[in-house]
Design a protein around this motif. Structure first.
Motif, PDB file in Angstrom:
ATOM      1  N   LYS A  97      32.780  38.353  35.368  1.00  0.00           N
ATOM      2  CA  LYS A  97      31.766  39.338  35.751  1.00  0.00           C
ATOM      3  C   LYS A  97      32.206  40.129  36.985  1.00  0.00           C
ATOM      4  CE  LYS A  97      27.656  37.204  33.701  1.00  0.00           C
ATOM      5  NZ  LYS A  97      26.290  36.676  33.919  1.00  0.00           N
ATOM      6  N   TYR A  98      32.855  39.472  37.916  1.00  0.00           N
ATOM      7  CA  TYR A  98      33.389  40.179  39.081  1.00  0.00           C
ATOM      8  C   TYR A  98      34.450  41.191  38.639  1.00  0.00           C
ATOM      9  CZ  TYR A  98      31.227  36.576  42.061  1.00  0.00           C
ATOM     10  OH  TYR A  98      30.334  35.748  42.707  1.00  0.00           O
ATOM     11  N   PHE A  99      35.318  40.748  37.742  1.00  0.00           N
ATOM     12  CA  PHE A  99      36.369  41.628  37.213  1.00  0.00           C
ATOM     13  C   PHE A  99      35.747  42.847  36.525  1.00  0.00           C
ATOM     14  CE2 PHE A  99      38.895  42.603  33.310  1.00  0.00           C
ATOM     15  CZ  PHE A  99      39.970  43.233  33.918  1.00  0.00           C
ATOM     16  N   GLN A 100      34.719  42.631  35.716  1.00  0.00           N
ATOM     17  CA  GLN A 100      34.044  43.736  35.031  1.00  0.00           C
ATOM     18  C   GLN A 100      33.428  44.702  36.035  1.00  0.00           C
ATOM     19  OE1 GLN A 100      31.243  41.807  32.433  1.00  0.00           O
ATOM     20  NE2 GLN A 100      32.758  41.437  30.820  1.00  0.00           N
ATOM     21  N   ALA A 101      32.849  44.169  37.103  1.00  0.00           N
ATOM     22  CA  ALA A 101      32.227  45.022  38.118  1.00  0.00           C
ATOM     23  C   ALA A 101      33.257  45.927  38.780  1.00  0.00           C
ATOM     24  CB  ALA A 101      31.516  44.169  39.158  1.00  0.00           C
ATOM     25  N   VAL A 102      34.441  45.374  39.088  1.00  0.00           N
ATOM     26  CA  VAL A 102      35.500  46.169  39.716  1.00  0.00           C
ATOM     27  C   VAL A 102      35.951  47.288  38.779  1.00  0.00           C
ATOM     28  CG1 VAL A 102      37.897  46.121  40.511  1.00  0.00           C
ATOM     29  CG2 VAL A 102      36.299  44.344  41.253  1.00  0.00           C
TER      30      VAL A 102
ATOM     31  N   GLN B 126      38.578  36.142  43.939  1.00  0.00           N
ATOM     32  CA  GLN B 126      38.098  35.621  42.654  1.00  0.00           C
ATOM     33  C   GLN B 126      38.883  36.233  41.488  1.00  0.00           C
ATOM     34  OE1 GLN B 126      35.752  33.236  41.878  1.00  0.00           O
ATOM     35  NE2 GLN B 126      35.809  32.775  44.079  1.00  0.00           N
ATOM     36  N   ILE B 127      39.210  37.505  41.585  1.00  0.00           N
ATOM     37  CA  ILE B 127      39.978  38.146  40.518  1.00  0.00           C
ATOM     38  C   ILE B 127      41.416  37.624  40.505  1.00  0.00           C
ATOM     39  CG2 ILE B 127      40.938  40.350  39.718  1.00  0.00           C
ATOM     40  CD1 ILE B 127      38.290  41.635  40.623  1.00  0.00           C
ATOM     41  N   GLN B 128      41.973  37.374  41.673  1.00  0.00           N
ATOM     42  CA  GLN B 128      43.315  36.787  41.739  1.00  0.00           C
ATOM     43  C   GLN B 128      43.311  35.384  41.140  1.00  0.00           C
ATOM     44  OE1 GLN B 128      44.468  37.018  45.855  1.00  0.00           O
ATOM     45  NE2 GLN B 128      44.561  39.261  45.851  1.00  0.00           N
ATOM     46  N   ALA B 129      42.236  34.638  41.373  1.00  0.00           N
ATOM     47  CA  ALA B 129      42.116  33.291  40.796  1.00  0.00           C
ATOM     48  C   ALA B 129      42.013  33.379  39.270  1.00  0.00           C
ATOM     49  CB  ALA B 129      40.893  32.584  41.366  1.00  0.00           C
ATOM     50  N   LEU B 130      41.303  34.396  38.783  1.00  0.00           N
ATOM     51  CA  LEU B 130      41.193  34.599  37.339  1.00  0.00           C
ATOM     52  C   LEU B 130      42.560  34.907  36.738  1.00  0.00           C
ATOM     53  CD1 LEU B 130      39.486  35.008  34.748  1.00  0.00           C
ATOM     54  CD2 LEU B 130      39.114  37.383  35.492  1.00  0.00           C
ATOM     55  N   GLU B 131      43.337  35.745  37.423  1.00  0.00           N
ATOM     56  CA  GLU B 131      44.677  36.089  36.936  1.00  0.00           C
ATOM     57  C   GLU B 131      45.583  34.855  36.914  1.00  0.00           C
ATOM     58  OE1 GLU B 131      45.307  40.765  38.131  1.00  0.00           O
ATOM     59  OE2 GLU B 131      45.487  39.268  39.733  1.00  0.00           O
ATOM     60  N   ARG B 132      45.456  33.999  37.930  1.00  0.00           N
ATOM     61  CA  ARG B 132      46.263  32.772  37.961  1.00  0.00           C
ATOM     62  C   ARG B 132      45.873  31.847  36.816  1.00  0.00           C
ATOM     63  NH1 ARG B 132      45.387  33.160  43.603  1.00  0.00           N
ATOM     64  NH2 ARG B 132      43.728  31.596  43.467  1.00  0.00           N
TER      65      ARG B 132
ATOM     66  N   LEU C  90      44.426  49.221  35.334  1.00  0.00           N
ATOM     67  CA  LEU C  90      44.410  48.124  34.374  1.00  0.00           C
ATOM     68  C   LEU C  90      45.770  48.033  33.688  1.00  0.00           C
ATOM     69  CD1 LEU C  90      40.943  48.573  32.602  1.00  0.00           C
ATOM     70  CD2 LEU C  90      41.671  46.574  33.899  1.00  0.00           C
ATOM     71  N   THR C  91      46.279  46.828  33.601  1.00  0.00           N
ATOM     72  CA  THR C  91      47.482  46.615  32.787  1.00  0.00           C
ATOM     73  C   THR C  91      47.058  46.633  31.313  1.00  0.00           C
ATOM     74  OG1 THR C  91      47.189  44.216  32.710  1.00  0.00           O
ATOM     75  CG2 THR C  91      48.420  45.123  34.593  1.00  0.00           C
ATOM     76  N   PRO C  92      47.989  46.755  30.382  1.00  0.00           N
ATOM     77  CA  PRO C  92      47.609  46.658  28.960  1.00  0.00           C
ATOM     78  C   PRO C  92      46.845  45.374  28.654  1.00  0.00           C
ATOM     79  CG  PRO C  92      49.826  47.509  29.156  1.00  0.00           C
ATOM     80  CD  PRO C  92      49.419  47.104  30.546  1.00  0.00           C
ATOM     81  N   ALA C  93      47.304  44.268  29.264  1.00  0.00           N
ATOM     82  CA  ALA C  93      46.585  43.001  29.069  1.00  0.00           C
ATOM     83  C   ALA C  93      45.197  43.070  29.695  1.00  0.00           C
ATOM     84  CB  ALA C  93      47.387  41.848  29.685  1.00  0.00           C
ATOM     85  N   GLY C  94      45.099  43.729  30.861  1.00  0.00           N
ATOM     86  CA  GLY C  94      43.809  43.865  31.540  1.00  0.00           C
ATOM     87  C   GLY C  94      42.827  44.702  30.736  1.00  0.00           C
TER      88      GLY C  94
END
Length: 301
Positions: free
Chosen positions: A6-11, A34-40, A56-60
């Motif tokens: 949800k944080y990622f979506q907000a950004v 939090q987004i860095q933790a999600l990426e990890r 956004l990366t293609p994966a993002g």
């Protein structure tokens, strides 16, 4: 992880870490962590950071689109689980006039959903007689309509607003130059009404008795068809407004309708059964009245 998503979506939605952090009620550094933790956790980069911008990366991009569905499903799962635990699902069925036009109802529903997220809303449209039947049989819990019957003590009659009638006329019609019109002035012009076949007799009776229509009636299936009939010179259409319309269109004019020297008006009410066991009808009616009042104030300025 749902919270991190949800944080990622907000950004992504805000295109800005600061605004996203404010929206989520956390600090900018916290949302970034939090987004860095999600990426990890995922083992992939979702965002490419370049100076103060990100992309956004293609994966993002793939993850963002799929996550919207995932979070929506999760929110529904969460809400339904809580409702089942409480033992019942609350619902509210709202009936409104089929040819209603305005923002008040939509605004009220949006506000009600925020205030009472546990209530499932259903909307039903119908002509006046259909709405009465919906209420009588329990198909609708509350209906928004005009008052055509003598008020019954079986129903709450909650006043919402009053609207003035105007005659919509093609600009080529000489009556469009008048400051006000009466039904005597309009006696040679057919009255154009939007109605279903089943309700034509009821609508004709209402307009004859309520605003004194003296001419013949022509019925349209939709409001758009009725507008086109007016422009084509096939008659006039009675319309209601809280405030005087501005007539920005170049093809029609809206002239106030008077009867015995006074404006012809129609009052709107919210109706629900006195013995209703649900507790939300008055709450919704209060919101609706507030939004009708706000709409009138906005148009006044």
């Amino acid at each position: 992880m749902i919270k991190q998503i949800k944080y990622f979506q907000a950004v992504v939605r805000c295109q800005n870490f600061t605004e996203a952090a404010e929206e989520c009620y956390i600090s900018q550094s916290a949302i970034s962590q939090q987004i860095q933790a999600l990426e990890r956790e995922l083992g992939v980069k979702l965002l490419e950071r370049k100076k103060r911008k990100f992309f956004l990366t293609p994966a993002g991009e793939f993850f963002y689109k799929k996550s919207l569905v995932l979070v929506n499903d999760f929110d529904h799962l969460w809400a339904e689980t809580i409702q089942i635990a409480k033992g019942a699902v609350h619902d509210l069925a709202i009936g409104y006039l089929k040819y209603y036009r305005g923002n008040e109802l939509r605004q009220s529903i949006a506000e009600f959903r925020v205030k009472y997220p546990e209530v499932a809303l259903q909307t039903l449209d119908g002509a006046h007689e259909e709405l009465y039947e919906f209420l009588r049989t329990g198909k609708a819990d509350i209906v928004i309509s005009d008052l055509r019957r003598t008020p019954s003590n079986q129903y709450v009659n909650y006043y919402l607003t009053k609207k003035k009638f105007y005659a919509e006329l093609a600009v080529q019609n000489s009556l469009a130059e008048l400051a006000v019109v009466t039904m005597a002035d309009l006696k040679n012009l057919p009255c154009i009404i939007v109605s279903s076949k089943e309700e034509e007799a009821h609508e004709e009776s209402f307009y004859r008795e309520y605003i004194g229509v003296k001419s013949d009636f022509v019925f349209a299936d939709s409001l758009e068809e009725a507008h086109l009939m007016v422009v084509s010179g096939k008659g006039f259409m009675p319309l209601e407004f809280i405030q005087e319309p501005t007539d920005k269109e170049l093809v029609v004019r809206h002239i106030p309708i008077i009867w015995n020297g006074k404006p012809v008006c129609r009052e709107y009410y919210a109706f629900w059964r006195v013995d209703a066991v649900k507790n939300y009808m008055e709450n919704f009616a209060v919101l609706l009245k507030k939004n009708f009042l706000a709409e009138a104030c906005n148009k006044a300025f």
